[in-house]
Motif scaffolding. Structure first.
Motif, PDB file in Angstrom:
ATOM      1  N   ARG A 156       0.861  -1.196   0.000  1.00  0.00           N
ATOM      2  CA  ARG A 156       0.000   0.000   0.000  1.00  0.00           C
ATOM      3  C   ARG A 156       0.891   1.237   0.000  1.00  0.00           C
ATOM      4  O   ARG A 156       2.080   1.136   0.294  1.00  0.00           O
ATOM      5  CB  ARG A 156      -0.897   0.004   1.252  1.00  0.00           C
ATOM      6  N   ASP A 189       2.932   6.772   9.061  1.00  0.00           N
ATOM      7  CA  ASP A 189       4.111   5.926   8.838  1.00  0.00           C
ATOM      8  C   ASP A 189       5.446   6.649   9.003  1.00  0.00           C
ATOM      9  O   ASP A 189       6.500   6.033   8.835  1.00  0.00           O
ATOM     10  CB  ASP A 189       4.071   5.341   7.411  1.00  0.00           C
ATOM     11  N   GLU A 241      -6.493   5.232   8.548  1.00  0.00           N
ATOM     12  CA  GLU A 241      -6.975   3.844   8.636  1.00  0.00           C
ATOM     13  C   GLU A 241      -7.429   3.346   7.269  1.00  0.00           C
ATOM     14  O   GLU A 241      -7.168   2.209   6.884  1.00  0.00           O
ATOM     15  CB  GLU A 241      -8.122   3.754   9.657  1.00  0.00           C
ATOM     16  N   LYS A 256      -4.538   2.433   5.120  1.00  0.00           N
ATOM     17  CA  LYS A 256      -3.868   1.217   5.584  1.00  0.00           C
ATOM     18  C   LYS A 256      -4.689  -0.036   5.315  1.00  0.00           C
ATOM     19  O   LYS A 256      -4.138  -1.106   5.119  1.00  0.00           O
ATOM     20  CB  LYS A 256      -3.580   1.320   7.086  1.00  0.00           C
ATOM     21  N   GLU A 257      -6.021   0.109   5.325  1.00  0.00           N
ATOM     22  CA  GLU A 257      -6.853  -1.086   5.219  1.00  0.00           C
ATOM     23  C   GLU A 257      -7.416  -1.360   3.829  1.00  0.00           C
ATOM     24  O   GLU A 257      -7.912  -2.448   3.566  1.00  0.00           O
ATOM     25  CB  GLU A 257      -8.014  -0.999   6.235  1.00  0.00           C
TER      26      GLU A 257
END
Ligand code: CP3
Length: 340
Positions: free
Chosen positions: A16, A65, A330, A333-334
């Motif tokens: 990602r 990150d 989120e 990331k998902e």
């Protein structure tokens, strides 16, 4: 260090895009606003424990990150003798530049020492998350040096000086570049993992003029990091078609503002350079549904482009709801990025 951010910067394929935000340190976080009740911006920057705490807050509170050093681009003019104050309405200099000052600027490296001890403190507190060091681009820093009144946001004085006193302007820009070079050497030695150059007002002059007069100075600053194997990100805001000049001789990644689409930017930036960006920070004023619609629209670009770091097209505005930001992290990331 095991980091999706550093992997992307060094050209590896990842599942990602990594995510961080310009102006994530301070500003929108409730835990920062609480600290600000009892500390000034200046005192937070100069205290290594507190500066480290603010730098690392977005890791804890948002889940990004990478961390970016809590500091400001205007400490470079301070290091060459200007008197800086951060007022409630923004920064101002008590001795804004006039023609006679130009030759009196002298670099005092000890004015920057606190930044290096902040970096060491941050690295000691958290060695799992990469730390981005930064400084201002020469033009952006130059423009602010004429701001004697924090309420005048126009840069008219600076631009008038720039066009009417080219020789002196170039002398100042070169002094800023030399100080920035020393500054980045210090940041690299103290342990930064990545370096971003903020040329936020690049677009205030024609892109050809920027390319001719200022870009070579920006490259000199970026080169200090690259020569020490620290990856570089360049943010020339509103450079527009000037982005066609960005190639591997200039930086590793280029940060795109929100005026252009990522696809267009990808087309005109040389293929050897990665892309960062470019969510419009004002989109955080929209509903969760509208934000998700925007994010869904990025999936195709993200599937194809491994050399892309998710970020904003400029920094956060102060009144943005940080829960929406957390939601975006989120989501990134998902999401299923469908990468091979
Ligand atoms: O990205 C980060 O969170 C790291 C820290 C950082 C700050 N300023 C902290 C700050 C960074 C990277 C900057 C860069 C900066 N500073 C730029 C370039 C990028 C951009 O956003 O345009 C510029 C032009 C400045 C100059 C500056 N400093 C201004 C115009 C202001 C006042 C308005 C504002 O942005 O809040 C500052 C003060 C400043 N710099 C604050 C912070 C957290 C606010 C101080 C406070 O909390 O009272």
């Amino acid at each position: 260090m095991n980091s999706i951010f550093l992997d992307t910067l060094s050209g590896h394929k990842t599942k990602r895009p990594p995510v961080w935000f310009m102006r994530q340190a301070g500003r929108i976080l409730p835990s920062y606003q609480k600290l600000k009740l009892s500390h000034s911006f200046n005192s937070l920057m100069k205290n290594k424990e507190l500066a480290s705490e603010v730098t690392l807050m977005p890791i804890k509170d948002l889940g990004v990150d990478a961390a970016i050093l809590f500091s400001d681009i205007l400490i470079i003019p301070e290091s060459i003798g200007m008197e800086l104050e951060f007022t409630e309405n923004g920064p101002k200099f008590h001795n804004p530049i006039t023609k006679k000052d130009v030759s009196s600027f002298t670099f005092d490296s000890s004015k920057l020492d606190h930044v290096y001890s902040n970096i060491k403190e941050i690295k000691m507190t958290n060695d799992k998350v990469p730390l981005i060091g930064f400084c201002g681009g020469p033009l952006t820093t130059f423009l602010f040096m004429f701001r004697g009144n924090e309420k005048d946001k126009s840069f008219n004085n600076a631009l008038k000086f720039f066009y009417s006193h080219k020789k002196e302007s170039i002398e100042i820009l070169e002094k800023l570049t030399d100080a920035s070079i020393e500054y980045i050497k210090g940041q690299v030695n103290a342990g930064i993992d990545c370096f971003q150059l903020f040329e936020t007002y690049c677009g205030i002059i024609p892109s050809e003029l920027y390319k001719e007069l200022i870009l070579p100075l920006s490259v000199k600053i970026l080169d200090v990091a690259r020569d020490n194997n620290v990856p570089t990100i360049f943010f020339p805001k509103n450079f527009n078609d000037g982005l066609k000049y960005i190639n591997k001789d200039i930086c590793d990644f280029v940060s795109i503002d929100w005026n252009l689409s990522l696809e267009y930017a990808r087309d005109i930036v040389d293929n050897s350079v990665g892309i960062q960006g470019n969510m419009n920070p004002r989109l955080f004023y929209s509903s969760y549904e509208e934000i998700d619609m925007y994010l869904n629209g990025l999936l195709t670009f993200g599937e194809k482009n491994h050399d892309w770091i998710f970020n904003l097209g400029h920094g956060f505005l102060p009144d943005i709801d940080y829960l929406k930001v957390k939601h975006v992290v989120e989501w990134i990331k998902e999401a299923n990025w469908n990468r091979k």
